[in-house]
Design an enzyme around this catalytic site. Structure first.
Site, mmCIF file in Angstrom:
data_model
loop_
_atom_site.group_PDB
_atom_site.id
_atom_site.type_symbol
_atom_site.label_atom_id
_atom_site.label_comp_id
_atom_site.label_asym_id
_atom_site.label_seq_id
_atom_site.Cartn_x
_atom_site.Cartn_y
_atom_site.Cartn_z
ATOM 1 N N HIS A 178 0.857 -1.183 0.000
ATOM 2 C CA HIS A 178 0.000 0.000 0.000
ATOM 3 C C HIS A 178 0.895 1.235 0.000
ATOM 4 O O HIS A 178 2.024 1.206 0.506
ATOM 5 C CB HIS A 178 -0.882 0.024 1.238
ATOM 6 C CG HIS A 178 -1.961 -1.004 1.243
ATOM 7 N ND1 HIS A 178 -3.120 -0.848 1.953
ATOM 8 C CD2 HIS A 178 -2.059 -2.209 0.630
ATOM 9 C CE1 HIS A 178 -3.889 -1.900 1.786
ATOM 10 N NE2 HIS A 178 -3.262 -2.746 0.984
ATOM 11 N N GLU A 219 0.902 3.850 1.809
ATOM 12 C CA GLU A 219 1.329 4.289 3.139
ATOM 13 C C GLU A 219 2.497 3.453 3.668
ATOM 14 O O GLU A 219 3.442 3.993 4.244
ATOM 15 C CB GLU A 219 0.164 4.187 4.145
ATOM 16 C CG GLU A 219 -1.044 4.998 3.763
ATOM 17 C CD GLU A 219 -2.101 4.227 2.992
ATOM 18 O OE1 GLU A 219 -3.290 4.488 3.210
ATOM 19 O OE2 GLU A 219 -1.742 3.358 2.160
ATOM 20 N N CYS A 268 -6.334 1.781 5.558
ATOM 21 C CA CYS A 268 -6.971 0.554 6.028
ATOM 22 C C CYS A 268 -6.408 0.195 7.415
ATOM 23 O O CYS A 268 -5.476 0.844 7.893
ATOM 24 C CB CYS A 268 -6.692 -0.572 5.030
ATOM 25 S SG CYS A 268 -4.961 -1.127 5.046
#
Length: 157
Positions: free
Chosen positions: A53, A55, A83
């Protein structure tokens, strides 16, 4: 344009890179002392890795740049609400504040479905600000999924 909007623009640029690779268009930048120290976008499909992801990649890059896993006094700008996996990584990395473009009503863990960053008694709390360039961040995602659905319909015929 505010400084927050300026940094979110950089995250949007990253999201567009993801979109060009047929990745879900999420982009992220990490800022410390008024400078971007890491930038990234989703790479799950291209790397065949569920942990890629935007991040997580940005946290890894920032940690490498700073030579530390604690990202003290760093701020993250991300186009889509993180998430649970990413929210956990934010807590562990000690990010100071996160700026979110648009919320994720299906899997978001920073205020929509749940709020790992503020509702629980973890050892670190993260400031959260939402809605930075919200319309642009939403539009990128909506257009991406619209195109994806059209492509899938054509493949089924």
């Amino acid at each position: 344009m505010t400084i927050e909007e300026k940094w979110m623009e950089k995250a949007i640029e990253e999201a567009k890179k993801a979109e060009a690779k047929l990745e879900i268009p999420v982009g992220c930048v990490i800022v410390k002392d008024g400078k971007i120290i890491a930038r990234s976008h989703n790479q799950k499909e291209t790397k065949l890795d569920t942990t890629k992801h935007a991040e997580i990649i940005a946290i890894q890059k920032a940690s490498k740049k700073l030579g530390a896993w604690r990202l003290l006094d760093c701020e993250m700008y991300v186009t889509l609400e993180p998430c649970p996996m990413c929210a956990g990584a934010l807590i562990q990395s000690r990010i100071k504040k996160i700026y979110i473009g648009t919320m994720d009503e299906k899997t978001g863990a920073c205020g929509s479905v749940l709020n790992l960053l503020q509702d629980y008694e973890f050892n670190h709390k993260i400031e959260v600000e939402t809605g930075i360039r919200k319309e642009e961040c939403e539009k990128i995602l909506k257009e991406f999924f619209k195109k994806l659905r059209k492509t899938k319909k054509k493949e089924q015929k």
